[in-house]
Design a protein around this motif. Structure first.
Motif, PDB file in Angstrom:
ATOM      1  N   PRO A   1       0.827  -1.130   0.030  1.00  0.00           N
ATOM      2  CA  PRO A   1      -0.220   0.086   0.032  1.00  0.00           C
ATOM      3  C   PRO A   1       0.973   1.284   0.003  1.00  0.00           C
ATOM      4  O   PRO A   1       1.822   1.299   0.553  1.00  0.00           O
ATOM      5  CB  PRO A   1      -0.862  -0.081   1.219  1.00  0.00           C
ATOM      6  CG  PRO A   1      -0.630  -1.686   1.822  1.00  0.00           C
ATOM      7  CD  PRO A   1       0.667  -2.063   1.279  1.00  0.00           C
ATOM      8  N   SER A   2       0.422   2.272  -0.557  1.00  0.00           N
ATOM      9  CA  SER A   2       0.996   3.533  -0.665  1.00  0.00           C
ATOM     10  C   SER A   2       0.089   4.629  -0.838  1.00  0.00           C
ATOM     11  O   SER A   2      -0.747   4.440  -1.598  1.00  0.00           O
ATOM     12  CB  SER A   2       2.087   3.487  -1.665  1.00  0.00           C
ATOM     13  OG  SER A   2       2.537   4.793  -2.037  1.00  0.00           O
ATOM     14  N   THR A   3       0.262   6.024  -0.345  1.00  0.00           N
ATOM     15  CA  THR A   3      -0.405   6.893  -0.869  1.00  0.00           C
ATOM     16  C   THR A   3       0.512   7.977  -1.241  1.00  0.00           C
ATOM     17  O   THR A   3       0.393   8.579  -2.357  1.00  0.00           O
ATOM     18  CB  THR A   3      -1.125   7.546   0.584  1.00  0.00           C
ATOM     19  OG1 THR A   3      -2.120   6.660   1.263  1.00  0.00           O
ATOM     20  CG2 THR A   3      -1.863   8.783   0.289  1.00  0.00           C
ATOM     21  N   ARG A   4       1.362   8.595  -0.406  1.00  0.00           N
ATOM     22  CA  ARG A   4       2.314   9.816  -0.730  1.00  0.00           C
ATOM     23  C   ARG A   4       3.332   9.301  -1.991  1.00  0.00           C
ATOM     24  O   ARG A   4       3.301  10.223  -2.950  1.00  0.00           O
ATOM     25  CB  ARG A   4       3.265  10.057   0.233  1.00  0.00           C
ATOM     26  CG  ARG A   4       2.344  10.750   1.557  1.00  0.00           C
ATOM     27  CD  ARG A   4       2.946  10.547   2.977  1.00  0.00           C
ATOM     28  NE  ARG A   4       2.058  10.895   3.943  1.00  0.00           N
ATOM     29  CZ  ARG A   4       1.407  10.018   4.596  1.00  0.00           C
ATOM     30  NH1 ARG A   4       1.126   8.730   4.038  1.00  0.00           N
ATOM     31  NH2 ARG A   4       0.622  10.541   5.588  1.00  0.00           N
ATOM     32  N   THR A   5       3.941   8.079  -1.926  1.00  0.00           N
ATOM     33  CA  THR A   5       4.822   7.946  -2.926  1.00  0.00           C
ATOM     34  C   THR A   5       4.090   7.593  -4.313  1.00  0.00           C
ATOM     35  O   THR A   5       4.662   8.287  -5.375  1.00  0.00           O
ATOM     36  CB  THR A   5       5.639   6.793  -2.357  1.00  0.00           C
ATOM     37  OG1 THR A   5       6.179   6.801  -1.447  1.00  0.00           O
ATOM     38  CG2 THR A   5       6.715   6.342  -3.574  1.00  0.00           C
ATOM     39  N   ARG A   6       3.169   6.828  -4.324  1.00  0.00           N
ATOM     40  CA  ARG A   6       2.358   6.566  -5.691  1.00  0.00           C
ATOM     41  C   ARG A   6       1.805   8.030  -6.232  1.00  0.00           C
ATOM     42  O   ARG A   6       1.952   8.185  -7.225  1.00  0.00           O
ATOM     43  CB  ARG A   6       1.203   5.493  -5.308  1.00  0.00           C
ATOM     44  CG  ARG A   6       0.490   5.245  -6.555  1.00  0.00           C
ATOM     45  CD  ARG A   6      -0.841   4.388  -6.502  1.00  0.00           C
ATOM     46  NE  ARG A   6      -0.388   3.045  -6.114  1.00  0.00           N
ATOM     47  CZ  ARG A   6      -0.320   2.146  -7.334  1.00  0.00           C
ATOM     48  NH1 ARG A   6      -0.515   2.314  -8.371  1.00  0.00           N
ATOM     49  NH2 ARG A   6      -0.155   0.833  -6.592  1.00  0.00           N
ATOM     50  N   ILE A   7       1.119   8.567  -5.357  1.00  0.00           N
ATOM     51  CA  ILE A   7       0.590   9.999  -5.838  1.00  0.00           C
ATOM     52  C   ILE A   7       1.557  10.894  -6.240  1.00  0.00           C
ATOM     53  O   ILE A   7       1.121  11.458  -7.463  1.00  0.00           O
ATOM     54  CB  ILE A   7      -0.453  10.545  -4.751  1.00  0.00           C
ATOM     55  CG1 ILE A   7      -1.828   9.854  -4.527  1.00  0.00           C
ATOM     56  CG2 ILE A   7      -0.869  12.107  -5.008  1.00  0.00           C
ATOM     57  CD1 ILE A   7      -2.536  10.413  -3.372  1.00  0.00           C
ATOM     58  N   SER A   8       2.699  10.924  -5.669  1.00  0.00           N
ATOM     59  CA  SER A   8       3.634  11.996  -6.010  1.00  0.00           C
ATOM     60  C   SER A   8       4.179  11.669  -7.273  1.00  0.00           C
ATOM     61  O   SER A   8       4.628  12.489  -8.047  1.00  0.00           O
ATOM     62  CB  SER A   8       4.727  12.144  -4.850  1.00  0.00           C
ATOM     63  OG  SER A   8       5.411  11.174  -4.600  1.00  0.00           O
ATOM     64  N   PHE A   9       4.731  10.114  -7.447  1.00  0.00           N
ATOM     65  CA  PHE A   9       5.295   9.871  -8.637  1.00  0.00           C
ATOM     66  C   PHE A   9       4.191  10.273  -9.956  1.00  0.00           C
ATOM     67  O   PHE A   9       4.792  10.568 -10.865  1.00  0.00           O
ATOM     68  CB  PHE A   9       5.637   8.341  -8.588  1.00  0.00           C
ATOM     69  CG  PHE A   9       6.893   8.139  -8.283  1.00  0.00           C
ATOM     70  CD1 PHE A   9       7.920   8.698  -9.220  1.00  0.00           C
ATOM     71  CD2 PHE A   9       7.222   7.618  -7.236  1.00  0.00           C
ATOM     72  CE1 PHE A   9       9.382   8.488  -8.908  1.00  0.00           C
ATOM     73  CE2 PHE A   9       8.761   7.330  -6.840  1.00  0.00           C
ATOM     74  CZ  PHE A   9       9.622   7.787  -7.644  1.00  0.00           C
ATOM     75  N   GLU A  10       2.866   9.769  -9.685  1.00  0.00           N
ATOM     76  CA  GLU A  10       2.013  10.155 -10.836  1.00  0.00           C
ATOM     77  C   GLU A  10       1.754  11.574 -11.017  1.00  0.00           C
ATOM     78  O   GLU A  10       1.682  11.896 -12.389  1.00  0.00           O
ATOM     79  CB  GLU A  10       0.425   9.574 -10.333  1.00  0.00           C
ATOM     80  CG  GLU A  10      -0.676   9.789 -11.438  1.00  0.00           C
ATOM     81  CD  GLU A  10      -1.895   9.171 -11.229  1.00  0.00           C
ATOM     82  OE1 GLU A  10      -2.648   9.145 -11.691  1.00  0.00           O
ATOM     83  OE2 GLU A  10      -1.783   8.660  -9.875  1.00  0.00           O
ATOM     84  N   ALA A  11       1.793  12.289 -10.078  1.00  0.00           N
ATOM     85  CA  ALA A  11       1.834  13.883 -10.339  1.00  0.00           C
ATOM     86  C   ALA A  11       2.980  14.402 -10.674  1.00  0.00           C
ATOM     87  O   ALA A  11       2.876  15.201 -11.984  1.00  0.00           O
ATOM     88  CB  ALA A  11       1.646  14.527  -8.686  1.00  0.00           C
ATOM     89  N   ALA A  12       4.101  14.031 -10.455  1.00  0.00           N
ATOM     90  CA  ALA A  12       5.252  14.174 -11.051  1.00  0.00           C
ATOM     91  C   ALA A  12       5.677  13.999 -12.458  1.00  0.00           C
ATOM     92  O   ALA A  12       5.788  14.744 -13.500  1.00  0.00           O
ATOM     93  CB  ALA A  12       6.525  13.633 -10.470  1.00  0.00           C
ATOM     94  N   GLY A  13       4.937  12.776 -13.063  1.00  0.00           N
ATOM     95  CA  GLY A  13       5.101  12.421 -14.451  1.00  0.00           C
ATOM     96  C   GLY A  13       4.022  13.062 -15.241  1.00  0.00           C
ATOM     97  O   GLY A  13       4.187  13.751 -16.125  1.00  0.00           O
ATOM     98  N   LYS A  14       2.837  13.418 -14.747  1.00  0.00           N
ATOM     99  CA  LYS A  14       1.737  14.208 -15.436  1.00  0.00           C
ATOM    100  C   LYS A  14       2.075  15.540 -15.432  1.00  0.00           C
ATOM    101  O   LYS A  14       1.688  16.081 -16.474  1.00  0.00           O
ATOM    102  CB  LYS A  14       0.374  13.835 -14.719  1.00  0.00           C
ATOM    103  CG  LYS A  14       0.022  12.365 -14.812  1.00  0.00           C
ATOM    104  CD  LYS A  14      -1.645  12.196 -14.254  1.00  0.00           C
ATOM    105  CE  LYS A  14      -2.159  11.001 -14.612  1.00  0.00           C
ATOM    106  NZ  LYS A  14      -3.518  10.548 -14.109  1.00  0.00           N
ATOM    107  N   MET A  15       2.917  16.275 -14.506  1.00  0.00           N
ATOM    108  CA  MET A  15       3.036  17.530 -14.841  1.00  0.00           C
ATOM    109  C   MET A  15       4.126  17.834 -15.698  1.00  0.00           C
ATOM    110  O   MET A  15       4.165  18.811 -16.481  1.00  0.00           O
ATOM    111  CB  MET A  15       3.689  18.096 -13.293  1.00  0.00           C
ATOM    112  CG  MET A  15       2.357  18.387 -12.337  1.00  0.00           C
ATOM    113  SD  MET A  15       3.190  19.021 -10.615  1.00  0.00           S
ATOM    114  CE  MET A  15       1.684  18.799  -9.787  1.00  0.00           C
TER     115      MET A  15
END
Length: 337
Positions: free
Chosen positions: A70-84
């Motif tokens: 499970p992950s909240t911070r790491t998964r979301i931040s990688f997704e946000a980083a890539g999409k930005m």
């Protein structure tokens, strides 16, 4: 994509140490590598704090995230980083993958590579899994998003970047890490980074939650990267004049029975409270890699105090992961010239 795109040290400094094609831990980072990463992260931070929250630097790059835990911070931040950065980001669910049908980890890696994934972000419950992936993948680059109790390099980079926002240098700074160090991948990677950056790391916690195989006196040799780490199980002594205090979550999912008598006893001896934090330096920074177990390793008053930079750690993790994605795809040059 070429296999050696992560050799960003060769792009910027021909005389610097070689960094491997994959990001598996921070043990290959020199102080210059940290500074380069922070420089690019500073520019990336402006994208989502000032605007326009979008760049085309990674357009045409495909990133996949594969989390076996499970992950909240790491998964979301990688997704946000890539999409930005305009990358195509695919979030894979292990529960809905062929892993549940018996497909091996090795075959899953090969399948992803055959689907032309450029960057693979892996979190796995077994230490060494990202290393196995990196060993067998020729076209896809691997980022370790946490493997068992071993390493979490991008969290360590985010933590060091956060400290760099508040301190000109970590040289000779007293940095205390308290809690379940034995089972913490964050602690291991942070300790490597702190030693490289010249800090004076101290670990505190229950003796049976300290990895003596890494920090015992018999390993106090120059070749041991942890030889600068001091051990002080008594938190009330360890925290005196600390410049930074980082608390760790109890990794109960990795514990065998009998490691701790009770959570009450643990909180009594190793919870960072207002009274204990008052023994640290006046401007002490309070950190936590998350998720926090309020009332166990940290009191609510401390967690949400003015000394806390926990939310900065979360925000900075996006900038750091944007920087890492750029460096691994050789796009860092475009923002650092």
């Amino acid at each position: 994509m070429q296999k050696n795109l992560h050799h960003f040290d060769k792009v910027y400094r021909e005389d610097s140490p070689v960094i491997t094609p994959h990001l598996l831990d921070v043990d290959t980072f020199s102080q210059q590598d940290f500074e380069l990463t922070f420089s690019i992260a500073n520019r990336m931070k402006k994208i989502y704090t000032v605007g326009p929250k979008k760049s085309s630097l990674l357009k045409g790059i495909t990133i996949a995230t594969l989390f076996y835990e499970p992950s909240t911070r790491t998964r979301i931040s990688f997704e946000a980083a890539g999409k930005m950065l305009s990358a195509d980001v695919i979030n894979l669910s292990v529960d809905n993958s062929s892993t549940r049908k018996g497909e091996s980890f090795y075959d899953t890696m090969l399948t992803l590579q055959s689907n032309n994934i450029d960057l693979l972000v892996i979190r796995h419950n077994h230490s060494g899994a990202p290393y196995m992936a990196a060993k067998h993948l020729e076209k896809t680059l691997v980022i370790n998003a946490g493997d068992g109790s071993h390493a979490h390099p991008t969290q360590a980079l985010a933590d060091m970047f956060t400290l760099a926002q508040h301190m000109k240098s970590l040289k000779d700074k007293k940095v205390l890490i308290v809690g379940d160090v034995a089972h913490s991948r964050v602690a291991r990677s942070n300790l490597l980074a702190l030693c490289t950056l010249g800090a004076k790391p101290i670990i505190s916690g229950p003796p049976n939650l300290i990895p003596w195989d890494l920090f015992g006196k018999q390993y106090r040799v120059d070749s041991n990267p942890f030889n600068k780490v001091s051990i002080m199980p008594d938190l009330d002594q360890a925290i005196i004049d600390a410049d930074v205090v980082m608390t760790l979550r109890l990794q109960s999912e990795r514990h065998s029975k009998g490691l701790l008598p009770s959570l009450r006893e643990y909180a009594n001896l190793w919870q960072v409270t207002t009274d204990r934090l008052a023994k640290a330096s006046t401007n002490v920074l309070l950190m936590h890699p998350g998720p926090m177990n309020i009332g166990v390793e940290i009191s609510p008053e401390v967690a949400y105090s003015t000394n806390s930079v926990v939310q900065e750690q979360v925000s900075n993790s996006i900038a750091i992961r944007m920087a890492i994605l750029l460096l691994m795809t050789n796009k860092g040059r475009d923002v650092n010239e």
